[in-house]
Design a protein around this motif. Sequence first.
Motif, PDB file in Angstrom:
ATOM      1  N   VAL A  29       0.835  -1.210   0.000  1.00  0.00           N
ATOM      2  CA  VAL A  29       0.000   0.000   0.000  1.00  0.00           C
ATOM      3  C   VAL A  29       0.867   1.257   0.000  1.00  0.00           C
ATOM      4  O   VAL A  29       0.561   2.233  -0.690  1.00  0.00           O
ATOM      5  N   ILE A  30       1.953   1.239   0.785  1.00  0.00           N
ATOM      6  CA  ILE A  30       2.867   2.391   0.792  1.00  0.00           C
ATOM      7  C   ILE A  30       3.448   2.607  -0.595  1.00  0.00           C
ATOM      8  O   ILE A  30       3.520   3.741  -1.098  1.00  0.00           O
ATOM      9  N   GLU A  31       3.862   1.516  -1.252  1.00  0.00           N
ATOM     10  CA  GLU A  31       4.385   1.624  -2.617  1.00  0.00           C
ATOM     11  C   GLU A  31       3.326   2.183  -3.560  1.00  0.00           C
ATOM     12  O   GLU A  31       3.622   3.049  -4.406  1.00  0.00           O
ATOM     13  N   LEU A  32       2.096   1.729  -3.424  1.00  0.00           N
ATOM     14  CA  LEU A  32       1.015   2.217  -4.279  1.00  0.00           C
ATOM     15  C   LEU A  32       0.771   3.702  -4.068  1.00  0.00           C
ATOM     16  O   LEU A  32       0.549   4.456  -5.029  1.00  0.00           O
ATOM     17  N   CYS A  33       0.822   4.148  -2.815  1.00  0.00           N
ATOM     18  CA  CYS A  33       0.630   5.581  -2.522  1.00  0.00           C
ATOM     19  C   CYS A  33       1.695   6.422  -3.207  1.00  0.00           C
ATOM     20  O   CYS A  33       1.400   7.504  -3.749  1.00  0.00           O
ATOM     21  N   TRP A  34       2.940   5.944  -3.181  1.00  0.00           N
ATOM     22  CA  TRP A  34       4.034   6.707  -3.781  1.00  0.00           C
ATOM     23  C   TRP A  34       4.024   6.632  -5.308  1.00  0.00           C
ATOM     24  O   TRP A  34       4.674   7.440  -5.974  1.00  0.00           O
ATOM     25  N   ASN A  35       3.313   5.656  -5.870  1.00  0.00           N
ATOM     26  CA  ASN A  35       3.233   5.543  -7.323  1.00  0.00           C
ATOM     27  C   ASN A  35       1.985   6.202  -7.892  1.00  0.00           C
ATOM     28  O   ASN A  35       1.760   6.146  -9.102  1.00  0.00           O
ATOM     29  N   THR A  36       1.169   6.792  -7.036  1.00  0.00           N
ATOM     30  CA  THR A  36      -0.024   7.508  -7.494  1.00  0.00           C
ATOM     31  C   THR A  36       0.356   8.941  -7.846  1.00  0.00           C
ATOM     32  O   THR A  36       0.735   9.728  -6.987  1.00  0.00           O
ATOM     33  N   TYR A  37       0.297   9.260  -9.151  1.00  0.00           N
ATOM     34  CA  TYR A  37       0.660  10.612  -9.590  1.00  0.00           C
ATOM     35  C   TYR A  37      -0.439  11.171 -10.499  1.00  0.00           C
ATOM     36  O   TYR A  37      -0.858  10.524 -11.454  1.00  0.00           O
ATOM     37  N   PRO A  38      -0.893  12.400 -10.196  1.00  0.00           N
ATOM     38  CA  PRO A  38      -0.589  13.165  -8.982  1.00  0.00           C
ATOM     39  C   PRO A  38      -1.270  12.536  -7.770  1.00  0.00           C
ATOM     40  O   PRO A  38      -2.195  11.738  -7.918  1.00  0.00           O
ATOM     41  N   SER A  39      -0.788  12.910  -6.608  1.00  0.00           N
ATOM     42  CA  SER A  39      -1.348  12.349  -5.382  1.00  0.00           C
ATOM     43  C   SER A  39      -2.818  12.758  -5.246  1.00  0.00           C
ATOM     44  O   SER A  39      -3.252  13.786  -5.767  1.00  0.00           O
ATOM     45  N   THR A  40      -3.576  11.933  -4.546  1.00  0.00           N
ATOM     46  CA  THR A  40      -4.995  12.191  -4.338  1.00  0.00           C
ATOM     47  C   THR A  40      -5.297  12.231  -2.841  1.00  0.00           C
ATOM     48  O   THR A  40      -4.441  11.893  -2.020  1.00  0.00           O
ATOM     49  N   VAL A  41      -6.503  12.635  -2.512  1.00  0.00           N
ATOM     50  CA  VAL A  41      -6.928  12.617  -1.113  1.00  0.00           C
ATOM     51  C   VAL A  41      -6.819  11.200  -0.558  1.00  0.00           C
ATOM     52  O   VAL A  41      -6.337  10.972   0.553  1.00  0.00           O
ATOM     53  N   CYS A  42      -7.234  10.221  -1.359  1.00  0.00           N
ATOM     54  CA  CYS A  42      -7.216   8.825  -0.925  1.00  0.00           C
ATOM     55  C   CYS A  42      -5.780   8.331  -0.717  1.00  0.00           C
ATOM     56  O   CYS A  42      -5.475   7.683   0.291  1.00  0.00           O
ATOM     57  N   SER A  43      -4.874   8.640  -1.661  1.00  0.00           N
ATOM     58  CA  SER A  43      -3.485   8.161  -1.542  1.00  0.00           C
ATOM     59  C   SER A  43      -2.777   8.807  -0.361  1.00  0.00           C
ATOM     60  O   SER A  43      -2.004   8.159   0.350  1.00  0.00           O
ATOM     61  N   SER A  44      -3.043  10.100  -0.107  1.00  0.00           N
ATOM     62  CA  SER A  44      -2.412  10.786   1.023  1.00  0.00           C
ATOM     63  C   SER A  44      -2.902  10.234   2.356  1.00  0.00           C
ATOM     64  O   SER A  44      -2.108   9.973   3.271  1.00  0.00           O
ATOM     65  N   LEU A  45      -4.226  10.046   2.465  1.00  0.00           N
ATOM     66  CA  LEU A  45      -4.775   9.486   3.696  1.00  0.00           C
ATOM     67  C   LEU A  45      -4.270   8.064   3.922  1.00  0.00           C
ATOM     68  O   LEU A  45      -3.930   7.685   5.053  1.00  0.00           O
ATOM     69  N   SER A  46      -4.197   7.282   2.860  1.00  0.00           N
ATOM     70  CA  SER A  46      -3.718   5.905   2.976  1.00  0.00           C
ATOM     71  C   SER A  46      -2.269   5.874   3.455  1.00  0.00           C
ATOM     72  O   SER A  46      -1.895   5.024   4.274  1.00  0.00           O
ATOM     73  N   LEU A  47      -1.466   6.812   2.948  1.00  0.00           N
ATOM     74  CA  LEU A  47      -0.069   6.860   3.363  1.00  0.00           C
ATOM     75  C   LEU A  47       0.039   7.164   4.854  1.00  0.00           C
ATOM     76  O   LEU A  47       0.823   6.535   5.577  1.00  0.00           O
ATOM     77  N   HIS A  48      -0.755   8.111   5.344  1.00  0.00           N
ATOM     78  CA  HIS A  48      -0.723   8.437   6.776  1.00  0.00           C
ATOM     79  C   HIS A  48      -1.216   7.267   7.629  1.00  0.00           C
ATOM     80  O   HIS A  48      -0.672   7.006   8.708  1.00  0.00           O
ATOM     81  N   ILE A  49      -2.224   6.567   7.156  1.00  0.00           N
ATOM     82  CA  ILE A  49      -2.718   5.408   7.898  1.00  0.00           C
ATOM     83  C   ILE A  49      -1.633   4.337   7.989  1.00  0.00           C
ATOM     84  O   ILE A  49      -1.403   3.750   9.056  1.00  0.00           O
ATOM     85  N   CYS A  50      -0.949   4.108   6.882  1.00  0.00           N
ATOM     86  CA  CYS A  50       0.149   3.124   6.886  1.00  0.00           C
ATOM     87  C   CYS A  50       1.265   3.548   7.837  1.00  0.00           C
ATOM     88  O   CYS A  50       1.784   2.728   8.607  1.00  0.00           O
ATOM     89  N   HIS A  51       1.643   4.818   7.790  1.00  0.00           N
ATOM     90  CA  HIS A  51       2.666   5.319   8.700  1.00  0.00           C
ATOM     91  C   HIS A  51       2.223   5.149  10.158  1.00  0.00           C
ATOM     92  O   HIS A  51       3.020   4.758  11.022  1.00  0.00           O
TER      93      HIS A  51
END
Length: 417
Positions: free
Chosen positions: A361-383
Amino acid sequence: RAALLEPSYTPLVAACLCLAEGGVNLWVIRRVPYTEIDWKAYMEEVEGFANGTLDYTQLKGDTGPLVYPAGFVYIFLGLYYATGRGTDVRLAQYLFAGLYLLNLLLVFRIYCRTNKVPPYVFFFMCCASYRIHSIFVLRLFNDPVAMAILFLAINLFLEDHWSWGCLLFSLAVSVKMNILLFAPGLLFLLLQRFGLLGCIPKLCICALLQVVLGLPFLLVNPVGYLTRSFDLGRQFQFKWTVNWRFLPEEVFLNRAFHVTLLLAHLAGLGLFAVHRWHRSQESILTLLKDPAERKHPSPPLTANNILIIFVLFSSNFLGVCCSRSLHYQFYVWYFHTLPYLLWCTPTTKLAHMPKVLLLGVIELCWNTYPSTVCSSLSLHICHGLVLLQLWYGTGSPPALHTPPPSRRPTAISKKAQ
């Protein structure tokens, strides 16, 4: 099965993966189009220095002024001449592919010393990451250069060569300031290893190198050099953020938000230092004493490399979690530390899959371009999940786990003194 699950097989798996990575990088360079982002700007910035400009405020490229310390200038000046004044981009890509492999070897050497991570996880750390290959050989950013030097410094710390390690750590800082995220952890380790008076010479080594590298610019315009190369208040552009896309832009740019993140970062460091890094039952203030004068002397750090790595990697990860903004190239700041952060805690058979899923999921968040609300929130949840398992999974400090004796020296190296 044992080669995939037993950490003792890490050297064998690492050798195979490094060979595979050589082919992967060659394929990427030849088949995937190069994307110009900062390489041309880097070359224009160091070209000004090559032409005799020593006023740091006058060094700039097509993306703006030079904002990195002097070590960056010297290293990329070497690349400038090696690549025909920056025109031979393909050669630069091959050089960065070599840097990728060197970085990987240094990372694997660290993991071999921990004996914690099952080897199958390294497949996800290597061939599966599109973004990391892109950062190294398709974008030619300076972040990988700084991280490779940092991992070399960590290898020196593991060998008890603290003076040389501090020198390399400072060199990494002089390439890019993100290395300072490791600094709180390093300070803790120096205090534990040497006490307050003993760690002062090591800190002087770090400071002296910065002065030596920046001296040509300090003599001409000291204020200009310091404000440009160590600008801690630099504002980031909202359009590039990976981690805060779900916030309104006015909140993202607000100084109160930045101060809140800084306070959260300091609080996290304090909690980890007191409750997770500190091994003794005594007050953390005992770290200020000479190790020989402590009531319960700690065993030498050379006897437990796990603590060194845990402190440095978790210190950096806390900084990443509280970062004002993460851009796509910043992924390399902590990517190679994620397997350790996830597997340094006791892991049951059923827990392996959720940890692999977190990596994905972290890899997917970093490969989402441009970033989205969903990808940013997912990254914080993973962190947040990684932080929770670090906190609750290391109630007994990692230093209490005894590493294999055959891999650890039993005496304190005289060189460290």
